[in-house]
Motif scaffolding. Structure first.
Motif, PDB file in Angstrom:
ATOM      1  N   LEU A  45       0.506  -1.306  -0.153  1.00 37.64           N
ATOM      2  CA  LEU A  45       0.045   0.638   0.008  1.00 37.64           C
ATOM      3  C   LEU A  45       0.407   1.388   0.004  1.00 37.64           C
ATOM      4  O   LEU A  45       0.374   2.276  -0.490  1.00 37.64           O
ATOM      5  N   LEU A  46       1.654   1.511   0.688  1.00 38.63           N
ATOM      6  CA  LEU A  46       2.683   2.393   0.778  1.00 38.63           C
ATOM      7  C   LEU A  46       3.829   2.196  -0.237  1.00 38.63           C
ATOM      8  O   LEU A  46       3.458   3.754  -0.619  1.00 38.63           O
ATOM      9  N   MET A  47       4.278   1.481  -1.101  1.00 43.16           N
ATOM     10  CA  MET A  47       4.720   1.927  -2.367  1.00 43.16           C
ATOM     11  C   MET A  47       3.602   2.129  -3.672  1.00 43.16           C
ATOM     12  O   MET A  47       3.955   2.639  -4.027  1.00 43.16           O
ATOM     13  N   ALA A  48       2.237   1.656  -3.245  1.00 46.90           N
ATOM     14  CA  ALA A  48       0.921   2.454  -4.658  1.00 46.90           C
ATOM     15  C   ALA A  48       0.845   3.455  -4.789  1.00 46.90           C
ATOM     16  O   ALA A  48       0.925   5.095  -5.148  1.00 46.90           O
ATOM     17  N   VAL A  49       1.118   4.040  -3.072  1.00 45.92           N
ATOM     18  CA  VAL A  49       1.205   5.883  -2.464  1.00 45.92           C
ATOM     19  C   VAL A  49       2.349   6.871  -2.717  1.00 45.92           C
ATOM     20  O   VAL A  49       2.087   7.388  -3.428  1.00 45.92           O
ATOM     21  N   GLU A  50       3.044   6.280  -2.251  1.00 46.55           N
ATOM     22  CA  GLU A  50       4.293   6.867  -1.790  1.00 46.55           C
ATOM     23  C   GLU A  50       5.144   7.005  -3.118  1.00 46.55           C
ATOM     24  O   GLU A  50       5.885   7.734  -3.378  1.00 46.55           O
TER      25      GLU A  50
END
Length: 237
Positions: free
Chosen positions: A103-108
């Protein structure tokens, strides 16, 4: 309200308190508009510290269940708006770490790529300042957690997208234990590993400064995977 001492002392302790209060709001123990007990009363009730109670109340505020009024305390929200939230997150669970990393990868990573496209000279200066503040913290033997988060916040702001910023704020609030533990684990190890983290940050900074969105995305993804590996919890396929 009956005393409900919480025995376990882990990263999810504040979640345990907020979940207990959430149940009492849902079942009507606390009605709409009711004032919650004071921090001290709640701390005594659940056998936790006041900062834990404060974190729990903040979680309920993010979920739209509670509002706070300066000098008066916390009240059950009249709107009872239900916002997006993690139902659970365990920093000691490898699957949870893998899922939140994705999830962090998708956003950040996306926000970092946009920052490389849209950043101004002022943005670059701000990101550099945050990077240097991290290095100063490291040189002084500190974990650099706050400086790390300010570095990434400056990047998200450079993306010029308020929805990235709002989601980043949500993730900061809900996975702070993960970020903090990764930084603290790294700080306890040799300085070479600490500088490895800074090397990852430097690659992100350089990609943004050069206006290369693809390199910025890859650098952000590599940094998140590196953080998870340093926790020794990330299980790659």
């Amino acid at each position: 309200m009956a005393s409900t001492k919480l025995i376990n002392r882990g990263p999810s302790l504040a979640d345990s308190v907020s979940d207990s209060i959430r149940i009492e709001i849902t079942n009507g123990t606390y009605a709409i508009g009711d004032k919650l007990p004071t921090e001290k009363t709640l701390a005594d009730t659940y056998g936790v510290s006041r900062p834990i109670v404060r974190e729990a109340i903040n979680s309920l505020k993010r979920d739209g269940l509670v509002v706070t009024r300066q000098g008066l305390g916390a009240f059950v929200s009249e709107t009872r708006e239900q916002n997006f939230r993690f139902t659970s997150f365990d920093v000691n669970d490898a699957l949870d770490i893998r899922n939140v990393i994705e999830l962090l990868m998708a956003v950040e990573a996306a926000a970092t790529a946009r920052a490389a496209e849209r950043r101004t000279e002022e943005d670059i200066k701000k990101i550099e300042d945050r990077f240097n503040a991290m290095q100063t913290a490291i040189d002084q033997g500190q974990s650099g957690v706050d400086e790390d988060m300010e570095f990434h916040r400056a990047i998200v702001e450079a993306a010029r997208n308020p929805y990235f910023r709002d989601m980043s704020d949500f993730l900061d609030a809900n996975v702070r234990n993960f970020i903090r533990k990764a930084r603290e684990n790294t700080a306890r190890l040799k300085s070479g590993l600490v500088q490895e983290v800074q090397g990852e940050h430097r690659l992100i900074l350089e990609a943004i400064a050069s206006g290369d969105p693809q390199a910025a995305r890859k650098a952000a993804e590599a940094h998140l995977i590196g953080a998870a590996k340093r926790l020794a919890l990330y299980i790659e396929p």
